[in-house]
Design a protein around this motif. Structure first.
Motif, PDB file in Angstrom:
ATOM      1  N   UNK A 401       0.840  -1.207   0.000  1.00 58.76           N
ATOM      2  CA  UNK A 401       0.000   0.000   0.000  1.00 58.76           C
ATOM      3  C   UNK A 401       0.871   1.252   0.000  1.00 58.76           C
ATOM      4  N   UNK A 402       1.956   1.267   0.792  1.00 52.92           N
ATOM      5  CA  UNK A 402       2.840   2.433   0.854  1.00 52.92           C
ATOM      6  C   UNK A 402       3.474   2.701  -0.503  1.00 52.92           C
ATOM      7  N   UNK A 403       3.925   1.635  -1.181  1.00 55.51           N
ATOM      8  CA  UNK A 403       4.533   1.820  -2.495  1.00 55.51           C
ATOM      9  C   UNK A 403       3.525   2.334  -3.506  1.00 55.51           C
ATOM     10  N   UNK A 404       2.259   1.882  -3.387  1.00 53.80           N
ATOM     11  CA  UNK A 404       1.245   2.323  -4.332  1.00 53.80           C
ATOM     12  C   UNK A 404       0.884   3.786  -4.127  1.00 53.80           C
ATOM     13  N   UNK A 405       0.776   4.226  -2.879  1.00 56.00           N
ATOM     14  CA  UNK A 405       0.316   5.576  -2.581  1.00 56.00           C
ATOM     15  C   UNK A 405       1.452   6.586  -2.472  1.00 56.00           C
ATOM     16  N   UNK A 406       2.707   6.146  -2.562  1.00 57.65           N
ATOM     17  CA  UNK A 406       3.819   7.072  -2.347  1.00 57.65           C
ATOM     18  C   UNK A 406       3.875   8.164  -3.419  1.00 57.65           C
ATOM     19  N   UNK A 407       3.568   7.787  -4.681  1.00 53.25           N
ATOM     20  CA  UNK A 407       3.614   8.788  -5.749  1.00 53.25           C
ATOM     21  C   UNK A 407       2.574   9.882  -5.518  1.00 53.25           C
ATOM     22  N   UNK A 408       1.377   9.510  -5.040  1.00 52.21           N
ATOM     23  CA  UNK A 408       0.352  10.508  -4.735  1.00 52.21           C
ATOM     24  C   UNK A 408       0.789  11.404  -3.588  1.00 52.21           C
ATOM     25  N   UNK A 409       1.471  10.805  -2.582  1.00 50.90           N
ATOM     26  CA  UNK A 409       1.954  11.616  -1.461  1.00 50.90           C
ATOM     27  C   UNK A 409       3.060  12.569  -1.896  1.00 50.90           C
ATOM     28  N   UNK A 410       3.936  12.134  -2.809  1.00 45.40           N
ATOM     29  CA  UNK A 410       5.041  12.979  -3.272  1.00 45.40           C
ATOM     30  C   UNK A 410       4.504  14.210  -4.008  1.00 45.40           C
ATOM     31  N   UNK A 411       3.410  14.034  -4.781  1.00 46.44           N
ATOM     32  CA  UNK A 411       2.843  15.165  -5.514  1.00 46.44           C
ATOM     33  C   UNK A 411       2.406  16.286  -4.578  1.00 46.44           C
ATOM     34  N   UNK A 413       3.797  16.665  -1.531  1.00 46.78           N
ATOM     35  CA  UNK A 413       4.900  16.871  -0.583  1.00 46.78           C
ATOM     36  C   UNK A 413       4.517  16.391   0.809  1.00 46.78           C
ATOM     37  N   UNK A 414       3.797  15.264   0.852  1.00 46.93           N
ATOM     38  CA  UNK A 414       3.360  14.694   2.126  1.00 46.93           C
ATOM     39  C   UNK A 414       4.354  13.624   2.542  1.00 46.93           C
ATOM     40  N   UNK A 415       4.753  13.641   3.800  1.00 41.85           N
ATOM     41  CA  UNK A 415       5.671  12.648   4.353  1.00 41.85           C
ATOM     42  C   UNK A 415       4.860  11.404   4.751  1.00 41.85           C
ATOM     43  N   UNK A 416       4.958  10.320   3.957  1.00 41.40           N
ATOM     44  CA  UNK A 416       4.226   9.065   4.207  1.00 41.40           C
ATOM     45  C   UNK A 416       5.160   8.070   4.869  1.00 41.40           C
ATOM     46  N   UNK A 417       4.829   7.651   6.083  1.00 42.06           N
ATOM     47  CA  UNK A 417       5.659   6.708   6.836  1.00 42.06           C
ATOM     48  C   UNK A 417       4.833   5.477   7.200  1.00 42.06           C
ATOM     49  N   UNK A 418       5.506   4.308   7.186  1.00 43.40           N
ATOM     50  CA  UNK A 418       4.835   3.038   7.521  1.00 43.40           C
ATOM     51  C   UNK A 418       5.690   2.279   8.518  1.00 43.40           C
ATOM     52  N   UNK A 419       5.094   1.811   9.608  1.00 41.17           N
ATOM     53  CA  UNK A 419       5.778   1.043  10.647  1.00 41.17           C
ATOM     54  C   UNK A 419       4.953  -0.202  10.960  1.00 41.17           C
ATOM     55  N   UNK A 420       5.647  -1.339  11.074  1.00 40.33           N
ATOM     56  CA  UNK A 420       4.961  -2.606  11.403  1.00 40.33           C
ATOM     57  C   UNK A 420       5.831  -3.406  12.348  1.00 40.33           C
ATOM     58  N   UNK A 421       5.231  -3.960  13.377  1.00 42.51           N
ATOM     59  CA  UNK A 421       5.949  -4.793  14.342  1.00 42.51           C
ATOM     60  C   UNK A 421       6.499  -6.028  13.628  1.00 42.51           C
ATOM     61  N   UNK A 422       7.825  -6.187  13.633  1.00 42.40           N
ATOM     62  CA  UNK A 422       8.446  -7.308  12.931  1.00 42.40           C
ATOM     63  C   UNK A 422       8.127  -8.653  13.579  1.00 42.40           C
ATOM     64  N   UNK A 423       7.680  -8.645  14.823  1.00 43.88           N
ATOM     65  CA  UNK A 423       7.321  -9.915  15.487  1.00 43.88           C
ATOM     66  C   UNK A 423       5.969 -10.445  15.027  1.00 43.88           C
ATOM     67  N   UNK A 424       5.241  -9.641  14.281  1.00 47.92           N
ATOM     68  CA  UNK A 424       3.922 -10.067  13.804  1.00 47.92           C
ATOM     69  C   UNK A 424       4.090 -11.084  12.674  1.00 47.92           C
ATOM     70  N   UNK A 425       3.649 -12.322  12.907  1.00 46.74           N
ATOM     71  CA  UNK A 425       3.790 -13.396  11.930  1.00 46.74           C
ATOM     72  C   UNK A 425       2.565 -13.454  11.028  1.00 46.74           C
TER      73      UNK A 425
END
Length: 540
Positions: A401-411, A413-425
């Motif tokens: 989702x982040x990769x898909x929406x990043x171009x729209x955010x760049x247009x 100048x919005x800072x798009x950040x994504x964080x996910x707990x790596x322990x989540x299986x």
């Protein structure tokens, strides 16, 4: 008042008694018959086996001398009393080397083609058994039970000593050594046993039929004795229904007598009821006066429902107007750019052609997205939407989702950040639908966040529940709009900054997809402080 109808023939209650007890009696007699037949057959079979063993043992004992001397006359004399039995099919006496010394029986000549010689398996079995045994045999439709009994000789003597002199007897019985010198093979036919069982079955069948007929007669007489006074009570009930409140004469003290007493009490109650009719009429008139108030309240409820229906119709009209605009805009773009590309008189450079095709592709994708939202909502409302559940890593969905929406955010100048707990299986979910939920939430956050704003996507898990948050620094949503924005065709108030774009289906679909997974979705927001959309998914 329903009129009474006279019944023809036996009363219904009598028929119920008759057809309730008759099957029970029939099942009881049949069960007793089957149990008795099985018991008699087992006893007869046990007696049959005991008789066969006794005959074989007796013949083995009496034929010891004939086998030892190999004298056929002595053996025939020993068999003469045995083969007279009706069920004795054949008797064969074998010597030491399994030679047939004598044979007899009424079915020896009838069993043509049957080999009387012992097989190697039978010989091995006889060598290893020093006691009598039996087995069943079927030959050409005839059923036999064969009994084998070994013939023993207690001492070692010569045949001439046995005939002309006394047999030497050891001083102690413990010194007597037994030796197998032959075998008795006795075949008893099962025809006589089956014939006796057939006669017994006929006898039992006759007894069951006789008892069944007698039981039916007894049940019929019993039911008639019960239904006669009941019929009298029925006639009296008809008289009471016609208005004659006479008492019923009580002739017995049993249940029917108590029923007659109940009839008399019912007649008295009816008399009291007639005296209360005026009071009931007055109460009815009072109810009629209060009916106007109830009708007014009901009318108010119906008016409230009509208001809700008109509001729903208004929202749908707004949705159709929005959809008309949303569908026409990409369609007009596609048609316009296509006409430019097809017009050969216009000089279009390669860069312009590439830009036109890019705009056509974007308009087509936007149009497809609108149509897909409408179709998905229709599937969910019709109950035909099915989830494709499989283990999916939530971090992969968030990254996609982040990769898909990043171009729209760049247009913007919005800072798009994504964080996910790596322990989540990986855990079971429909990855495509969860991705669609995130696309709607992140797309809305980017759309409503002003230039140079921020959008965060955070994911974690606690107590078996996955929790995903999408936060932004947008204008925020009023508290009164928090529940309405998740309804179909509804959009958040933009604070007077123009009509928001879109169809108003994104959040409604997101809510339905999350609830289909067993989770829930909500929003936390204040005007001027941004918004945070949160949804949960069960891990197990």
């Amino acid at each position: 008042m329903m009129p009474f109808r006279k019944t023809r023939g036996a009363s219904t209650f009598r028929a119920r008694i008759l057809w309730s007890l008759v099957p029970m009696m029939l099942i009881l007699f049949a069960t007793l018959g089957v149990i008795g037949l099985n018991l008699n057959r087992r006893l007869a079979h046990e007696e049959f086996m005991k008789r066969g063993q006794a005959l074989a043992a007796s013949l083995a004992q009496s034929g010891e001398l004939g086998v030892f001397a190999e004298d056929k006359q002595l053996l025939d004399s020993s068999m003469r009393g045995v083969i007279r039995g009706v069920d004795v099919g054949y008797v064969i006496i074998y010597g030491e080397e399994w030679r047939i010394l004598s044979s007899g029986g009424r079915q020896v000549s009838e069993l043509t083609g049957f080999s009387w010689e012992l097989s190697e398996g039978d010989k091995s079995l006889l060598r290893n058994n020093t006691s009598s045994f039996s087995r069943e045999l079927n030959f050409r439709g005839g059923q036999f039970v064969e009994f084998f009994a070994p013939i023993f000789s207690g001492i070692e003597i010569m045949p001439d000593q046995l005939l002309i002199g006394p047999i030497p007897v050891p001083e102690r019985s413990g010194q007597r050594q037994k030796k197998t010198i032959g075998t008795v093979r006795l075949g008893l036919s099962l025809e006589e046993l089956d014939s006796r069982m057939a006669d017994l079955i006929k006898l039992w069948g006759g007894l069951i039929i006789a008892f069944f007929i007698l039981s039916m007669l007894a049940i019929y007489a019993f039911s008639q004795s019960i239904t006669r006074p009941i019929k009298q009570l029925t006639d009296q009930a008809k008289r009471i229904a016609d208005g004659y409140l006479d008492e019923v004469p009580v002739e017995s003290r049993d249940e029917i007598g108590r029923l007659a007493v109940s009839f008399n009490e019912m007649a008295q109650a009816l008399k009291r009821t007639i005296s209360e009719k005026e009071r009931l009429l007055n109460e009815l008139q009072e109810l009629n006066r209060t009916l106007e108030d109830r009708i007014f309240r009901r009318t108010a409820e119906i008016e409230a429902v009509n208001i809700q229906l008109r509001e729903a119709t208004h929202h749908k009209s707004e949705f159709l107007a929005n959809m008309s605009h949303e569908l026409r805009t990409p369609l007009n773009a596609i048609i316009g750019f296509s006409e430019v590309l097809l017009d050969s008189s216009l000089q279009v450079t390669e860069d312009e052609r590439s830009q036109f095709l890019t705009d056509v592709l974007g308009s087509g994708k936007h149009l497809l997205h609108l149509i897909n939202e409408i179709l998905d909502l229709a599937k969910v409302e019709a109950g035909k939407m099915e989830l494709q559940i499989e283990p999916v890593l939530l971090q992969d969905v968030i990254e996609a989702v982040s990769n898909t929406m990043r171009s729209l955010a760049v247009k913007k100048s919005i800072d798009l950040r994504a964080e996910c707990d790596e322990r989540l299986e990986p855990f079971p979910m429909d990855g495509a639908r969860v991705k669609q939920v995130l696309l709607n939430l992140v797309g809305n956050a980017i759309k409503f966040t002003p230039q140079a704003g921020q959008v965060w996507v955070r994911a974690g898990a606690e107590n078996g529940i996955a929790r995903v948050e999408v936060a932004d620094t947008g204008p925020g949503i009023p508290a009164a709009e928090h529940e309405r924005i998740f309804l179909e065709f509804q959009q958040a108030d933009t604070g007077g900054r123009g009509k928001p774009e879109g169809t108003g289906l994104g959040l409604a679909l997101a809510k339905k997809f999350v609830e289909m997974h067993g989770g829930k979705v909500w929003v936390e927001s204040e005007v001027g402080k941004g918004s945070t959309f949160t949804f949960t998914l069960p891990i197990h």
